[in-house]
Design a protein around this motif. Structure first.
Motif, PDB file in Angstrom:
ATOM      1  N   ASP A 257       0.816  -1.211   0.000  1.00  0.00           N
ATOM      2  CA  ASP A 257       0.000   0.000   0.000  1.00  0.00           C
ATOM      3  C   ASP A 257       0.852   1.265   0.000  1.00  0.00           C
ATOM      4  O   ASP A 257       0.453   2.296  -0.559  1.00  0.00           O
ATOM      5  CB  ASP A 257      -0.927   0.016   1.219  1.00  0.00           C
ATOM      6  N   ASN A 258       2.029   1.188   0.627  1.00  0.00           N
ATOM      7  CA  ASN A 258       2.908   2.359   0.701  1.00  0.00           C
ATOM      8  C   ASN A 258       4.006   2.335  -0.353  1.00  0.00           C
ATOM      9  O   ASN A 258       4.925   3.166  -0.309  1.00  0.00           O
ATOM     10  CB  ASN A 258       3.525   2.452   2.101  1.00  0.00           C
ATOM     11  N   GLU A 259       3.895   1.391  -1.295  1.00  0.00           N
ATOM     12  CA  GLU A 259       4.829   1.302  -2.433  1.00  0.00           C
ATOM     13  C   GLU A 259       6.289   1.334  -1.961  1.00  0.00           C
ATOM     14  O   GLU A 259       7.120   2.108  -2.450  1.00  0.00           O
ATOM     15  CB  GLU A 259       4.561   2.429  -3.429  1.00  0.00           C
ATOM     16  N   LEU A 260       6.594   0.451  -1.020  1.00  0.00           N
ATOM     17  CA  LEU A 260       7.907   0.479  -0.373  1.00  0.00           C
ATOM     18  C   LEU A 260       8.972  -0.363  -1.082  1.00  0.00           C
ATOM     19  O   LEU A 260      10.168  -0.117  -0.903  1.00  0.00           O
ATOM     20  CB  LEU A 260       7.783  -0.007   1.075  1.00  0.00           C
ATOM     21  N   LEU A 261       8.571  -1.348  -1.864  1.00  0.00           N
ATOM     22  CA  LEU A 261       9.536  -2.323  -2.365  1.00  0.00           C
ATOM     23  C   LEU A 261      10.658  -1.684  -3.178  1.00  0.00           C
ATOM     24  O   LEU A 261      11.812  -2.120  -3.108  1.00  0.00           O
ATOM     25  CB  LEU A 261       8.832  -3.397  -3.198  1.00  0.00           C
ATOM     26  N   TYR A 262      10.340  -0.647  -3.930  1.00  0.00           N
ATOM     27  CA  TYR A 262      11.357  -0.025  -4.774  1.00  0.00           C
ATOM     28  C   TYR A 262      11.824   1.323  -4.215  1.00  0.00           C
ATOM     29  O   TYR A 262      12.428   2.123  -4.909  1.00  0.00           O
ATOM     30  CB  TYR A 262      10.835   0.115  -6.206  1.00  0.00           C
ATOM     31  N   GLU A 263      11.536   1.520  -2.931  1.00  0.00           N
ATOM     32  CA  GLU A 263      12.000   2.709  -2.217  1.00  0.00           C
ATOM     33  C   GLU A 263      13.531   2.674  -2.116  1.00  0.00           C
ATOM     34  O   GLU A 263      14.132   1.633  -1.854  1.00  0.00           O
ATOM     35  CB  GLU A 263      11.383   2.747  -0.826  1.00  0.00           C
ATOM     36  N   THR A 264      14.179   3.818  -2.343  1.00  0.00           N
ATOM     37  CA  THR A 264      15.647   3.885  -2.275  1.00  0.00           C
ATOM     38  C   THR A 264      16.136   4.890  -1.227  1.00  0.00           C
ATOM     39  O   THR A 264      17.344   5.101  -1.096  1.00  0.00           O
ATOM     40  CB  THR A 264      16.236   4.271  -3.639  1.00  0.00           C
ATOM     41  N   SER A 265      15.236   5.470  -0.472  1.00  0.00           N
ATOM     42  CA  SER A 265      15.620   6.468   0.520  1.00  0.00           C
ATOM     43  C   SER A 265      16.465   5.843   1.628  1.00  0.00           C
ATOM     44  O   SER A 265      16.089   4.813   2.209  1.00  0.00           O
ATOM     45  CB  SER A 265      14.382   7.117   1.136  1.00  0.00           C
ATOM     46  N   HIS A 266      17.592   6.481   1.947  1.00  0.00           N
ATOM     47  CA  HIS A 266      18.480   5.978   2.998  1.00  0.00           C
ATOM     48  C   HIS A 266      17.895   6.170   4.394  1.00  0.00           C
ATOM     49  O   HIS A 266      18.430   5.645   5.370  1.00  0.00           O
ATOM     50  CB  HIS A 266      19.848   6.667   2.915  1.00  0.00           C
ATOM     51  N   THR A 267      16.836   6.934   4.489  1.00  0.00           N
ATOM     52  CA  THR A 267      16.176   7.094   5.785  1.00  0.00           C
ATOM     53  C   THR A 267      15.009   6.129   5.949  1.00  0.00           C
ATOM     54  O   THR A 267      14.671   5.740   7.064  1.00  0.00           O
ATOM     55  CB  THR A 267      15.663   8.541   5.972  1.00  0.00           C
ATOM     56  N   VAL A 268      14.401   5.722   4.843  1.00  0.00           N
ATOM     57  CA  VAL A 268      13.247   4.820   4.903  1.00  0.00           C
ATOM     58  C   VAL A 268      13.677   3.363   5.042  1.00  0.00           C
ATOM     59  O   VAL A 268      13.130   2.612   5.867  1.00  0.00           O
ATOM     60  CB  VAL A 268      12.349   4.993   3.662  1.00  0.00           C
ATOM     61  N   ILE A 269      14.661   2.942   4.246  1.00  0.00           N
ATOM     62  CA  ILE A 269      15.044   1.527   4.206  1.00  0.00           C
ATOM     63  C   ILE A 269      15.419   0.974   5.583  1.00  0.00           C
ATOM     64  O   ILE A 269      14.956  -0.108   5.963  1.00  0.00           O
ATOM     65  CB  ILE A 269      16.180   1.314   3.185  1.00  0.00           C
ATOM     66  N   PRO A 270      16.243   1.678   6.390  1.00  0.00           N
ATOM     67  CA  PRO A 270      16.603   1.124   7.709  1.00  0.00           C
ATOM     68  C   PRO A 270      15.424   0.914   8.645  1.00  0.00           C
ATOM     69  O   PRO A 270      15.510   0.109   9.578  1.00  0.00           O
ATOM     70  CB  PRO A 270      17.574   2.178   8.279  1.00  0.00           C
ATOM     71  N   ARG A 271      14.318   1.586   8.397  1.00  0.00           N
ATOM     72  CA  ARG A 271      13.144   1.403   9.257  1.00  0.00           C
ATOM     73  C   ARG A 271      12.618  -0.030   9.169  1.00  0.00           C
ATOM     74  O   ARG A 271      12.010  -0.531  10.115  1.00  0.00           O
ATOM     75  CB  ARG A 271      12.032   2.376   8.854  1.00  0.00           C
TER      76      ARG A 271
END
Length: 330
Positions: A257-271
């Motif tokens: 739902d939050n379209e996270l799989l292809y997220e590349t943000s260095h602040t989002v991924i570690p979460r």
């Protein structure tokens, strides 16, 4: 968001080790021979009567000196030996050492677990040569790390892994202390060792790539230690494992739902793949590193659907292709 698990199940999960009544594969490694000898340095270290004796003790162990203790073999090493000798004279350190001796008075089970894991690795990778293994004592990191694993060397600082009953524990977060127990030594070593077999596209900086990388490392542990409880693979206690398994669909929906799989943000991924007590973005009760656990589920699907063995799975470096072929839908 509400989690659909029952309080009673959580309590039951706390009381069990989640040891499966089956093993994850039926590979026969009985004819595979590996030599496993654990060199114990901790007792010899505490028997030293001077810094000069410590230097003499370490001298034959070249890899240990150079790669673990970072010693150069020059006169500059004298400061290290002097500090080491000073620390082992501390009465508090001696208390920690005596507890270490008590917990690890016998390491036959450790040798057996390493031997079985190495046999399985050699089954899949016939050219594999087991690393040399040392146990040591560092005063909870004063003179070395908790665990070093490389192609040809494993060093275990036993004083880190005494478990919940230890008077002195590593200075880390409570949610990480669960992995500083004797039963985590070999699985943790296998996870780190898996990196040498884990082909990955270093240019793919997506969350999915991170999930697949860790999923493959978990899958490696599962295959080389096939009777290992899932809790020890994922690093969760019984409650944490129950939460992720009972709420997989809800957790997966958050990623989609939050379209996270292809997220590349260095602040989002570690979460989602980093060390945290919980992933509050999903729910305060969802344990940290849940992205790694999801990656493991994807890899298991991929292996089953493509009928690939461990080396083939580990060699596949395209995370997106793995995800597409896995057809993971909880």
């Amino acid at each position: 968001m509400r989690l659909n698990f029952m309080y009673l199940l959580s309590l039951l999960a706390l009381m069990c080790s989640c040891q499966p009544d089956y093993c994850s594969n039926e590979v026969d490694v009985s004819d595979i021979s590996v030599d496993v000898e654990i060199i114990r340095l901790e007792d010899k270290i505490f028997s030293a009567q001077s810094s000069a004796e410590l230097r003499e003790l370490f001298q034959p162990h070249t890899q240990y000196r150079q790669r673990y203790a970072n010693l150069s073999g020059t006169a500059e090493d004298s400061l290290f030996y002097q500090e080491y000798f000073r620390i082992i004279q501390d009465p508090y350190i001696d208390t920690l050492y005596q507890q270490t001796k008590s917990v690890f008075s016998n390491i036959e089970s450790l040798e057996t677990d390493f031997e079985q894991a190495f046999r399985h690795i050699k089954y899949y990778y016939p050219n594999f040569q087991p690393p040399q293994i040392y146990t040591t004592f560092t005063g909870l990191g004063s003179l070395g790390s908790d665990l070093l694993v490389s192609d040809n060397l494993i060093v275990i600082s036993l004083d880190f892994f005494l478990g919940d009953g230890a008077r002195f524990r590593p200075q880390t977060h409570d949610y990480m202390l669960t992995r500083y127990r004797p039963e985590y030594i070999v699985p943790s070593s296998m996870m780190i060792l898996s990196d040498k077999f884990n082909n990955t596209n270093r240019e793919d900086n997506s969350l999915l790539a991170e999930m697949i990388y860790y999923g493959k490392s978990y899958y490696f542990m599962q295959q080389v230690m096939p009777c290992l409880p899932d809790t020890l693979i994922a690093g969760y206690d019984g409650v944490g494992m129950n939460i992720v398994t009972e709420n997989t669909k809800m957790i997966w929906s958050h990623f989609i739902d939050n379209e996270l799989l292809y997220e590349t943000s260095h602040t989002v991924i570690p979460r989602y793949v980093g060390e945290r007590p919980s992933v509050v973005e999903i729910n305060a009760k969802v344990p940290g590193r849940v992205g790694r656990w999801l990656g493991w589920q994807i890899i298991q699907n991929y292996s089953q659907r493509t009928d690939q063995d461990l080396p083939q799975v580990m060699q596949k470096g395209d995370a997106r292709q793995i995800f597409i072929q896995a057809k993971y839908r909880p």
